[in-house]
Design a protein around this motif. Structure first.
Motif, PDB file in Angstrom:
ATOM      1  N   GLY A  37       0.476  -0.750  -0.195  1.00 18.26           N
ATOM      2  CA  GLY A  37       0.381  -0.119   0.169  1.00 18.26           C
ATOM      3  C   GLY A  37       0.710   1.118   0.321  1.00 18.26           C
ATOM      4  O   GLY A  37       1.859   1.213  -0.462  1.00 18.26           O
ATOM      5  N   GLU A  38      -0.039   2.753  -0.436  1.00 16.45           N
ATOM      6  CA  GLU A  38       0.211   3.501   0.358  1.00 16.45           C
ATOM      7  C   GLU A  38       1.187   4.139   1.434  1.00 16.45           C
ATOM      8  O   GLU A  38       0.625   3.603   2.685  1.00 16.45           O
ATOM      9  CB  GLU A  38      -0.100   4.614   0.171  1.00 16.45           C
ATOM     10  CG  GLU A  38       0.482   5.965  -1.339  1.00 16.45           C
ATOM     11  CD  GLU A  38      -0.130   6.776  -1.527  1.00 16.45           C
ATOM     12  OE1 GLU A  38       0.177   7.622  -2.691  1.00 16.45           O
ATOM     13  OE2 GLU A  38      -1.230   7.059  -0.964  1.00 16.45           O
ATOM     14  N   ILE A  39       2.674   3.993   1.467  1.00 13.66           N
ATOM     15  CA  ILE A  39       3.489   5.149   2.655  1.00 13.66           C
ATOM     16  C   ILE A  39       3.614   5.920   2.856  1.00 13.66           C
ATOM     17  O   ILE A  39       4.489   5.922   1.447  1.00 13.66           O
ATOM     18  CB  ILE A  39       3.827   3.484   3.413  1.00 13.66           C
ATOM     19  CG1 ILE A  39       5.201   3.441   2.522  1.00 13.66           C
ATOM     20  CG2 ILE A  39       3.497   2.303   4.083  1.00 13.66           C
ATOM     21  CD1 ILE A  39       6.194   2.545   3.533  1.00 13.66           C
ATOM     22  N   SER A  40       4.253   6.473   3.831  1.00 15.95           N
ATOM     23  CA  SER A  40       4.952   7.676   3.696  1.00 15.95           C
ATOM     24  C   SER A  40       6.751   7.725   3.741  1.00 15.95           C
ATOM     25  O   SER A  40       7.119   6.803   4.677  1.00 15.95           O
ATOM     26  CB  SER A  40       4.829   9.163   5.179  1.00 15.95           C
ATOM     27  OG  SER A  40       5.175   9.865   4.430  1.00 15.95           O
ATOM     28  N   ILE A  41       6.817   7.861   3.087  1.00 17.90           N
ATOM     29  CA  ILE A  41       8.511   7.744   3.248  1.00 17.90           C
ATOM     30  C   ILE A  41       9.506   9.294   3.108  1.00 17.90           C
ATOM     31  O   ILE A  41       9.487  10.362   2.294  1.00 17.90           O
ATOM     32  CB  ILE A  41       9.162   7.504   1.462  1.00 17.90           C
ATOM     33  CG1 ILE A  41       8.555   5.962   1.265  1.00 17.90           C
ATOM     34  CG2 ILE A  41      10.480   6.921   1.906  1.00 17.90           C
ATOM     35  CD1 ILE A  41       8.892   4.469   2.292  1.00 17.90           C
TER      36      ILE A  41
END
Length: 250
Positions: A231-235
């Protein structure tokens, strides 16, 4: 009546020059041997041949970061010699794995390990090789046992430690590679691909391989791999990114 044989001044001078040349060759060979232990062979060859500076750009490379989970806490209870022995054994085993798949270890950073494919030597389908290396690292370290020699001291601290696990991050993209330093050479990598691979590792989980969307797309048609959307994660430094877990297809 006996007689003596003495070298002429010219012969003596030639002999001294030959000795000096032999000593210089020995020093150069020793220096080259040391360089080959700390730099990739292809880079050492260029350095010995007088190339300076050494700086290269690669349009596509695969970067793998591996980290030992919980090793910082372990460093507070393990005696220095035993800690270094343990770390050395783990990284030597990692060297064996990555070399098997054509990758090159670039350096270790504390309890972190950086390897790259398609930089120090060309490697066709380097993403595939890097994925295999990452999977093998997880499998190898899962069952790896380090026997610490008794002559390094008391090992009772081992009873208080948890199993050491690794986490891995992988990304592929452009990199710049080269040598920095004058007296103590270091071969290193720079670029967004290195930063993203590092972020993949730091956001990974114990025993797992965290890969970027770019890397996932490069191997998605390979039936050996199972690519699981995270899924979309904050990097950090990149914002939101779609990332994936890499596993071996059962």
């Amino acid at each position: 009546v006996g007689f003596q044989v003495r070298p002429s001044p010219q012969a003596r001078k030639l002999a001294e020059q030959e000795i000096q040349m032999a000593e210089e060759r020995g020093r150069l060979l020793g220096r080259e041997s040391i360089l080959r232990n700390i730099l990739p062979d292809s880079v050492t060859d260029r350095l010995v041949n007088g190339e300076n500076p050494i700086a290269d750009h690669f349009e596509t490379a695969s970067v793998l970061f591996m980290d030992l989970v919980g090793f910082t806490a372990l460093a507070t209870i393990a005696p220095p010699k035993q800690l270094v022995f343990l770390l050395d054994a783990i990284f030597q085993k990692a060297d064996e794995v990555v070399e098997t798949f054509g990758l090159e270890k670039i350096k270790t950073i504390g309890d972190g390990y950086l390897a790259v494919a398609n930089v120090t030597s060309p490697l066709e389908n380097h993403q595939h090789s890097t994925a295999l290396a990452a999977l093998q690292l997880v499998e190898t370290m899962k069952d790896f046992i380090v026997n610490i020699p008794s002559d390094l001291g008391d090992t009772n601290w081992i009873e208080n430690m948890n199993d050491i696990e690794i986490r891995i991050g992988v990304h592929s993209g452009e990199v710049v590679a080269g040598i920095i330093g004058k007296n103590k050479y270091t071969y290193d990598l720079w670029g967004d691909a290195v930063n993203v691979a590092s972020r993949m590792e730091s956001n990974s989980e114990p025993g797992r391989i965290h890969i970027s969307e770019e890397f996932a797309k490069s191997i998605e048609n390979n039936l050996e791999f199972s690519i699981i959307p995270r899924g979309e994660i904050s990097i950090k430094g990149k914002g939101k990114m779609n990332t994936y877990w890499l596993e071996k297809r059962k």
